[in-house]
Design an enzyme around this catalytic site. Structure first.
Site, short mmCIF file in Angstrom:
data_model
loop_
_atom_site.label_atom_id
_atom_site.label_comp_id
_atom_site.label_asym_id
_atom_site.label_seq_id
_atom_site.Cartn_x
_atom_site.Cartn_y
_atom_site.Cartn_z
N HIS A 198 -2.94 -1.72 3.97
CA HIS A 198 -3.39 -0.81 5.03
C HIS A 198 -4.90 -0.91 5.24
O HIS A 198 -5.39 -0.95 6.38
CB HIS A 198 -3.06 0.64 4.66
CG HIS A 198 -1.60 0.96 4.62
ND1 HIS A 198 -0.96 1.32 3.46
CD2 HIS A 198 -0.66 0.98 5.59
CE1 HIS A 198 0.30 1.56 3.71
NE2 HIS A 198 0.53 1.35 5.00
N GLY B 210 0.55 -4.73 10.66
CA GLY B 210 0.69 -5.82 9.71
C GLY B 210 1.89 -6.70 10.00
O GLY B 210 2.92 -6.22 10.51
N GLU B 211 1.79 -7.97 9.67
CA GLU B 211 2.88 -8.92 9.91
C GLU B 211 4.00 -8.82 8.88
O GLU B 211 5.02 -9.48 9.04
CB GLU B 211 2.34 -10.35 9.96
CG GLU B 211 1.50 -10.63 11.21
CD GLU B 211 1.09 -12.08 11.33
OE1 GLU B 211 1.29 -12.84 10.35
OE2 GLU B 211 0.56 -12.47 12.39
N LYS B 212 3.82 -7.99 7.85
CA LYS B 212 4.94 -7.80 6.91
C LYS B 212 6.16 -7.28 7.67
O LYS B 212 7.29 -7.71 7.43
CB LYS B 212 4.59 -6.84 5.78
CG LYS B 212 5.73 -6.64 4.78
CD LYS B 212 5.39 -5.67 3.68
CE LYS B 212 5.40 -4.25 4.16
NZ LYS B 212 6.79 -3.76 4.48
N SER C 87 3.41 -2.95 -0.06
CA SER C 87 4.19 -1.94 0.65
C SER C 87 4.09 -0.63 -0.11
O SER C 87 4.00 -0.62 -1.34
CB SER C 87 5.66 -2.37 0.75
OG SER C 87 6.47 -1.30 1.20
N GLN D 37 9.11 -5.59 13.68
CA GLN D 37 8.54 -4.38 14.26
C GLN D 37 7.36 -4.70 15.16
O GLN D 37 7.23 -4.16 16.26
CB GLN D 37 8.09 -3.44 13.14
CG GLN D 37 7.31 -2.23 13.61
CD GLN D 37 6.88 -1.36 12.46
OE1 GLN D 37 7.68 -0.58 11.94
NE2 GLN D 37 5.63 -1.47 12.02
N MET E 62 2.19 5.29 7.68
CA MET E 62 2.99 6.40 7.16
C MET E 62 2.41 6.88 5.83
O MET E 62 3.09 7.51 5.02
CB MET E 62 4.46 6.01 7.01
CG MET E 62 5.13 5.78 8.36
SD MET E 62 6.91 6.06 8.37
CE MET E 62 7.46 4.79 7.25
N GLY E 63 1.12 6.57 5.60
CA GLY E 63 0.46 7.05 4.40
C GLY E 63 0.80 6.24 3.17
O GLY E 63 1.27 5.10 3.27
N HIS F 59 -2.45 1.51 0.75
CA HIS F 59 -2.75 0.49 -0.25
C HIS F 59 -3.68 -0.54 0.38
O HIS F 59 -4.12 -0.39 1.54
CB HIS F 59 -1.45 -0.16 -0.76
CG HIS F 59 -0.53 -0.64 0.33
ND1 HIS F 59 -0.85 -1.69 1.17
CD2 HIS F 59 0.69 -0.19 0.73
CE1 HIS F 59 0.14 -1.89 2.02
NE2 HIS F 59 1.08 -0.99 1.78
#
Length: 282
Positions: free
Chosen positions: A37, A149-151, A187, A155, A30-31, A34
């Site tokens: 990403h 990502g696993e954060k 994030s 999801q 979603m842009g 960081h």
């Protein structure tokens, strides 16, 4: 680097790549990019010939209009960051109307209960929105692999379930959490924290580490009570939930079972910003 705003142009470009027997990776974002990403992008580049990075703030996964409006948007900066990583990256940055064909609404999915706990309990319709946009992106890009990502571990599991239920021929790859030097999970929302709060946010990861240390000897209930007390006594953070759950099913742990993997999940508010994190316990 190529930048596309329209699906038709992107699809045409990717068909040409596939015609050369090149493999394609997808990194949906979603842009407000960081280091977290970029770690996904680098992983995708190491495993594919071409990588598509989608940059799209998806309205259907926001349950609060205010949160959607405040979500950071920085397309030009994002593109400059990606250029420094590789010239093999394809950026797909559609408008809402383009990606949804002027019909902005979520599909309804059956995620076998994965969507009913934790984030699903507090964010109505969130995972239907996530499933909708990820399915649209997968069917548009048709990647060999897609990276998440696993954060956002819940999801990730829900996307895997959606791909399984829809029988989509794409491999979903989960990647480790990237953290700031003091432990805060990276994030885009971190940019909205004040400097003192961002520094103090190491408390969140520290608490997860404390829960992991207790996991071998204490019950889930005792650990949860310890976490709640820690946050009740903290002047900055408000705990929304803390849960120890089975990795595969996301079912809350009642009694530890042998040969099952567990994670601690947490959601916290700070400066009006909602932060989530998780940590494998065994």
């Amino acid at each position: 680097m190529h930048l596309f705003h329209h699906k038709k142009e992107l699809v045409s470009h990717l068909e040409n790549q596939r015609g050369q027997n090149l493999t394609i990776g997808l990194v949906p974002t979603m842009g407000a990019l960081h280091t977290g990403h970029l770690s996904l992008v680098k992983r995708a580049l190491s495993e594919n010939d071409v990588v598509v990075v989608s940059i799209f703030v998806n309205p259907t996964q926001f349950d609060k209009k205010d949160d959607l409006e405040k979500y950071p948007r920085s397309l030009e900066k994002d593109i400059e960051l990606l250029k420094k990583v590789s010239d093999k990256i394809v950026v797909f940055a559609p408008t809402v109307e383009e990606i949804y064909d002027n019909n902005v609404k979520s599909q309804s999915y059956e995620f076998d209960g994965l969507d009913k706990v934790m984030e699903g309990e507090f964010r109505t319709g969130h995972f239907d929105g996530v499933g909708t946009i990820v399915e649209l992106l997968l069917k548009t890009v048709e990647p060999n692999k897609a990276y998440f990502g696993e954060k956002d571990f819940q999801q990730l599991q829900i996307i895997r379930k959606m791909v399984e239920l829809k029988k989509l021929p794409y491999t979903i790859v989960g990647c480790p959490i990237e953290r700031e030097p003091h432990g805060l999970a990276m994030s885009s929302r971190n940019e909205r924290l004040s400097k003192p709060t961002r520094e103090e946010a190491k408390f969140i990861f520290g608490t997860l580490q404390g829960a992991k240390a207790k996991f071998g000897t204490e019950s889930a209930t005792n650990i949860a009570d310890w976490v709640k007390t820690a946050f009740n006594n903290h002047p900055i953070f408000d705990l929304e939930y803390f849960e120890i759950a089975d990795e595969a099913t996301l079912t809350p742990m009642l009694k530890k079972q042998e040969n099952q993997k567990y994670r601690a999940f947490i959601a916290v508010y700070a400066d009006g910003v909602r932060l989530i994190d998780n940590l494998r316990l065994n």
